[in-house]
Motif scaffolding. Structure first.
Motif, short mmCIF file in Angstrom:
data_model
loop_
_atom_site.label_atom_id
_atom_site.label_comp_id
_atom_site.label_asym_id
_atom_site.label_seq_id
_atom_site.Cartn_x
_atom_site.Cartn_y
_atom_site.Cartn_z
N LEU A 1 -24.60 62.49 -59.47
CA LEU A 1 -24.54 62.59 -58.02
C LEU A 1 -23.15 62.19 -57.55
N GLN A 2 -22.51 63.05 -56.76
CA GLN A 2 -21.18 62.75 -56.24
C GLN A 2 -21.27 62.43 -54.75
N VAL A 3 -20.62 61.35 -54.36
CA VAL A 3 -20.55 60.95 -52.96
C VAL A 3 -19.10 60.70 -52.62
N ASN A 4 -18.60 61.28 -51.53
CA ASN A 4 -17.21 61.07 -51.15
C ASN A 4 -17.13 60.21 -49.90
N HIS A 5 -15.90 59.97 -49.46
CA HIS A 5 -15.69 59.03 -48.35
C HIS A 5 -16.20 59.55 -47.02
N ARG A 6 -16.49 60.83 -46.91
CA ARG A 6 -17.00 61.38 -45.65
C ARG A 6 -18.52 61.25 -45.53
N ASP A 7 -19.18 60.97 -46.64
CA ASP A 7 -20.64 60.85 -46.64
C ASP A 7 -21.05 59.49 -46.10
N LYS A 8 -21.94 59.47 -45.11
CA LYS A 8 -22.34 58.22 -44.46
C LYS A 8 -23.74 57.75 -44.86
N GLY A 9 -24.59 58.64 -45.35
CA GLY A 9 -25.93 58.23 -45.70
C GLY A 9 -26.70 57.76 -44.49
N VAL A 10 -27.72 56.94 -44.71
CA VAL A 10 -28.54 56.39 -43.64
C VAL A 10 -28.17 54.92 -43.44
N LEU A 11 -27.84 54.54 -42.22
CA LEU A 11 -27.50 53.15 -41.92
C LEU A 11 -28.77 52.30 -42.00
N VAL A 12 -28.80 51.35 -42.94
CA VAL A 12 -29.99 50.52 -43.12
C VAL A 12 -29.76 49.07 -42.74
N ALA A 13 -28.53 48.65 -42.55
CA ALA A 13 -28.26 47.28 -42.10
C ALA A 13 -26.89 47.24 -41.43
N LYS A 14 -26.85 46.67 -40.25
CA LYS A 14 -25.60 46.48 -39.51
C LYS A 14 -25.42 44.99 -39.32
N MET A 15 -24.64 44.39 -40.22
CA MET A 15 -24.48 42.95 -40.23
C MET A 15 -23.52 42.52 -39.13
N ASN A 16 -23.90 41.46 -38.40
CA ASN A 16 -23.11 41.00 -37.26
C ASN A 16 -22.32 39.74 -37.54
N GLY A 17 -22.49 39.14 -38.71
CA GLY A 17 -21.81 37.89 -39.00
C GLY A 17 -20.33 38.07 -39.24
N VAL A 18 -19.60 36.99 -39.09
CA VAL A 18 -18.15 37.00 -39.31
C VAL A 18 -17.87 36.97 -40.80
N GLY A 19 -16.95 37.79 -41.24
CA GLY A 19 -16.53 37.77 -42.63
C GLY A 19 -17.52 38.40 -43.60
N TRP A 20 -18.31 39.36 -43.15
CA TRP A 20 -19.28 39.97 -44.07
C TRP A 20 -18.61 40.85 -45.10
N ARG A 21 -17.52 41.45 -44.77
CA ARG A 21 -16.90 42.37 -45.71
C ARG A 21 -16.47 41.65 -46.99
N PHE A 22 -16.75 42.26 -48.14
CA PHE A 22 -16.42 41.74 -49.48
C PHE A 22 -17.17 40.46 -49.82
N ASN A 23 -18.15 40.04 -49.04
CA ASN A 23 -18.67 38.70 -49.22
C ASN A 23 -20.20 38.66 -49.34
N TYR A 24 -20.82 39.75 -49.76
CA TYR A 24 -22.25 39.70 -49.96
C TYR A 24 -22.66 40.40 -51.25
N ARG A 25 -23.85 40.03 -51.75
CA ARG A 25 -24.40 40.59 -52.97
C ARG A 25 -25.78 41.15 -52.68
N THR A 26 -26.28 42.01 -53.56
CA THR A 26 -27.58 42.63 -53.34
C THR A 26 -28.49 42.40 -54.54
N PHE A 27 -29.76 42.12 -54.23
CA PHE A 27 -30.78 41.88 -55.25
C PHE A 27 -32.07 42.56 -54.80
N ALA A 28 -33.02 42.69 -55.73
CA ALA A 28 -34.36 43.17 -55.38
C ALA A 28 -35.25 41.95 -55.13
N TYR A 29 -36.06 42.03 -54.07
CA TYR A 29 -36.92 40.91 -53.70
C TYR A 29 -38.35 41.39 -53.50
N VAL A 30 -39.30 40.69 -54.14
CA VAL A 30 -40.72 40.96 -53.99
C VAL A 30 -41.40 39.68 -53.54
#
Length: 324
Positions: A276-305
């Motif tokens: 699957l190829q995705v380029n810089h123009r592809d936006k996908g579906v926005l699923v989270a819009k973080m409002n905190g200060v300094g979010w860029r480069f500063n979060y990780r993702t995990f699966a949670y049940v």
């Protein structure tokens, strides 16, 4: 990954965990607070959060019931340097073995510039850590991450100018070094990262053309390229970027989901062999819009049940039933 798992976003700067419930095309971009505290997240297994403080002590948390439980403290490692830099959590991995039902905390005691020859492991329900001999004369690269997939924990070493993956079997507690070097890994340690992709070991790597590629190891042990992403490394959330039928990509404070199967337009285009190829123009579906200060480069993702099981059952010896 289980299909019912939700995405956990961990903000390292504020030590807060959020969950994103909706990755579908109808997502509103909302998220909810799951946990906040003063420790860094090591990982999650079956609804449990494994947290590490500045001194390397480990605490388990059930965010649903608000229970916390410290585990026995690991013996000190001579020459340990990470405590001063508050990066102890990068030396740990929290893992679950699906057959035995045991939960284990694995510690890889190596800084970026020192050679170590042992790891430490604690099985929940036991009182003491065990030391397991590891191959010597190879430096571990913790920038590449430590991940667990289907009962095996992995990390990368780069001794002798050749990067290889080390595997630690959570059942037998045997450590092995891959016999085949990984030629697609670049020389710079911050240009690749281990990950889990749909139940398989994966690695995200930057190729000479500046494209990000996600390689996945198949049942035969061969590496196959599954995604080509025209975006910087920091826009691929780690250690997990693939969830069910979606994979994730971030742009600043915005988290997007892309479908893995079916009609890809306008999200991406199928190339060949399931790539699957995705380029810089592809936006996908926005699923989270973080409002905190300094979010860029500063979060990780995990699966949670989510689980309502009391923490006390995880500290019993020889637990053998999965709660997934």
């Amino acid at each position: 990954m289980q299909s019912r798992a939700t995405v956990l976003l961990w903000h390292a700067g504020s030590t807060i965990a959020y969950v994103v419930d909706d990755l579908s095309s109808s997502s509103t971009g909302s998220y909810s607070l799951l946990w906040s505290g003063r420790m860094q997240l090591v990982g999650t297994c079956n609804g449990l959060l494994c947290l590490c403080d500045d001194g390397g002590s480990i605490t388990l948390v059930n965010a649903a019931t608000r229970e916390t439980l410290p585990v026995p403290r690991r013996p000190p490692c001579a020459g340990q340097l990470f405590g001063e830099d508050r990066r102890w959590h990068r030396e740990y991995n929290f893992a679950y073995h699906p057959t035995t039902g045991r939960y284990k905390v694995v510690h890889v005691p190596c800084s970026f510039n020192r050679v170590r020859d042992a790891v430490h492991v604690l099985t929940l329900g036991e009182e003491a850590w065990r030391e397991v001999p590891a191959p010597g004369n190879r430096r571990c690269n913790l920038d590449g991450g430590i991940v667990s997939v289907d009962g095996v924990t992995y990390w990368v070493t780069d001794g002798g100018g050749t990067a290889r993956i080390i595997s630690f079997d959570l059942d037998s507690e045997h450590i092995a070094t891959s016999t085949t070097p990984l030629p697609f890994l670049p020389a710079r340690h911050n240009d690749y990262s281990l990950t889990e992709v749909h139940g398989r070991l994966g690695v995200i790597v930057s190729n000479p053309a500046g494209m990000m590629q996600a390689w996945v190891q198949n049942k035969e042990g061969r590496w196959i390229c599954r995604y080509t992403l025209a975006c910087p490394m920091h826009e691929i959330p780690r250690p997990h970027f693939a969830y069910g039928e979606h994979f994730l990509k971030c742009e600043g404070q915005l988290l997007y989901a892309y479908p893995r199967q079916g009609a890809l337009s306008p999200f991406g285009s199928r190339l060949a062999s399931n790539i699957l190829q995705v380029n810089h123009r592809d936006k996908g579906v926005l699923v989270a819009k973080m409002n905190g200060v300094g979010w860029r480069f500063n979060y990780r993702t995990f699966a949670y049940v989510k689980t309502m099981e009391p923490l006390s059952i995880y500290m019993r010896p020889q637990k053998c039933a999965s709660i997934c």
